[in-house]
Motif scaffolding. Sequence first.
Motif, PDB file in Angstrom:
ATOM      1  N   LEU A  12       0.777  -1.041  -0.018  1.00  0.00           N
ATOM      2  CA  LEU A  12      -0.045   0.017  -0.188  1.00  0.00           C
ATOM      3  C   LEU A  12       0.733   1.348   0.040  1.00  0.00           C
ATOM      4  O   LEU A  12       1.928   1.281   0.673  1.00  0.00           O
ATOM      5  CB  LEU A  12      -0.736   0.087   1.244  1.00  0.00           C
ATOM      6  N   PRO A  13       0.468   2.288  -0.772  1.00  0.00           N
ATOM      7  CA  PRO A  13       1.151   3.541  -0.989  1.00  0.00           C
ATOM      8  C   PRO A  13       0.857   4.300   0.343  1.00  0.00           C
ATOM      9  O   PRO A  13      -0.253   4.211   0.882  1.00  0.00           O
ATOM     10  CB  PRO A  13       0.809   4.273  -2.044  1.00  0.00           C
ATOM     11  N   GLU A  14       1.750   5.128   0.901  1.00  0.00           N
ATOM     12  CA  GLU A  14       1.525   5.823   2.246  1.00  0.00           C
ATOM     13  C   GLU A  14       0.269   6.651   2.023  1.00  0.00           C
ATOM     14  O   GLU A  14      -0.431   6.711   3.134  1.00  0.00           O
ATOM     15  CB  GLU A  14       2.717   6.828   2.558  1.00  0.00           C
ATOM     16  N   GLN A  15      -0.144   7.479   1.042  1.00  0.00           N
ATOM     17  CA  GLN A  15      -0.987   8.233   0.776  1.00  0.00           C
ATOM     18  C   GLN A  15      -2.272   7.395   0.643  1.00  0.00           C
ATOM     19  O   GLN A  15      -3.422   8.027   0.581  1.00  0.00           O
ATOM     20  CB  GLN A  15      -0.875   9.080  -0.580  1.00  0.00           C
ATOM     21  N   TRP A  20      -1.573   3.798   8.202  1.00  0.00           N
ATOM     22  CA  TRP A  20      -0.580   4.747   8.336  1.00  0.00           C
ATOM     23  C   TRP A  20      -0.170   4.959   9.830  1.00  0.00           C
ATOM     24  O   TRP A  20       0.980   5.228  10.079  1.00  0.00           O
ATOM     25  CB  TRP A  20      -0.811   5.992   7.649  1.00  0.00           C
ATOM     26  N   ASN A  21      -1.023   4.965  10.612  1.00  0.00           N
ATOM     27  CA  ASN A  21      -0.975   5.309  11.926  1.00  0.00           C
ATOM     28  C   ASN A  21      -0.953   3.765  12.627  1.00  0.00           C
ATOM     29  O   ASN A  21      -2.125   3.326  12.914  1.00  0.00           O
ATOM     30  CB  ASN A  21      -1.884   6.350  12.808  1.00  0.00           C
ATOM     31  N   ARG A  22       0.108   3.370  12.876  1.00  0.00           N
ATOM     32  CA  ARG A  22       0.068   1.765  13.485  1.00  0.00           C
ATOM     33  C   ARG A  22      -0.375   1.834  14.845  1.00  0.00           C
ATOM     34  O   ARG A  22      -0.786   0.657  15.299  1.00  0.00           O
ATOM     35  CB  ARG A  22       1.701   1.212  13.138  1.00  0.00           C
ATOM     36  N   SER A  52     -11.473   3.937  10.892  1.00  0.00           N
ATOM     37  CA  SER A  52     -11.945   5.141  11.007  1.00  0.00           C
ATOM     38  C   SER A  52     -11.197   5.927  10.143  1.00  0.00           C
ATOM     39  O   SER A  52     -11.011   7.419  10.337  1.00  0.00           O
ATOM     40  CB  SER A  52     -12.082   5.602  12.495  1.00  0.00           C
ATOM     41  N   SER A  53     -10.477   5.517   9.332  1.00  0.00           N
ATOM     42  CA  SER A  53      -9.626   6.177   8.393  1.00  0.00           C
ATOM     43  C   SER A  53     -10.305   6.724   7.199  1.00  0.00           C
ATOM     44  O   SER A  53     -10.048   6.131   6.070  1.00  0.00           O
ATOM     45  CB  SER A  53      -8.342   5.496   8.070  1.00  0.00           C
TER      46      SER A  53
END
Length: 89
Positions: A12-15, A20-22, A52-53
């Motif tokens: 998965l790309p960061e964007q 992203w928040n582990r 919830s992202s």
Amino acid sequence: MKLWLLRPRDDLPEQDDPWWNRRDSVQGFVVRADTEEQARELAHLHAAQENSSAAFTAAPWLDPKYSVCQQLLPDVGIEGVIIRDLLSP
């Protein structure tokens, strides 16, 4: 019933990564279910911060774009720990 391993995709790309928040996010599940769809639903119901992202998806465990779901078979795969349940302070 079958055992299923679910985890975030590695590519998965960061964007576009609900993890992203582990912190406060589930990094994997081993669940018992008859089908992949049922396994994904169970993971979705027991998810944490990754659900919830809203910028990415509200259901990453249901979507193969974001997560992998593999049936665990006794004679397939490499040696390794399947699940480690650690409660740390």
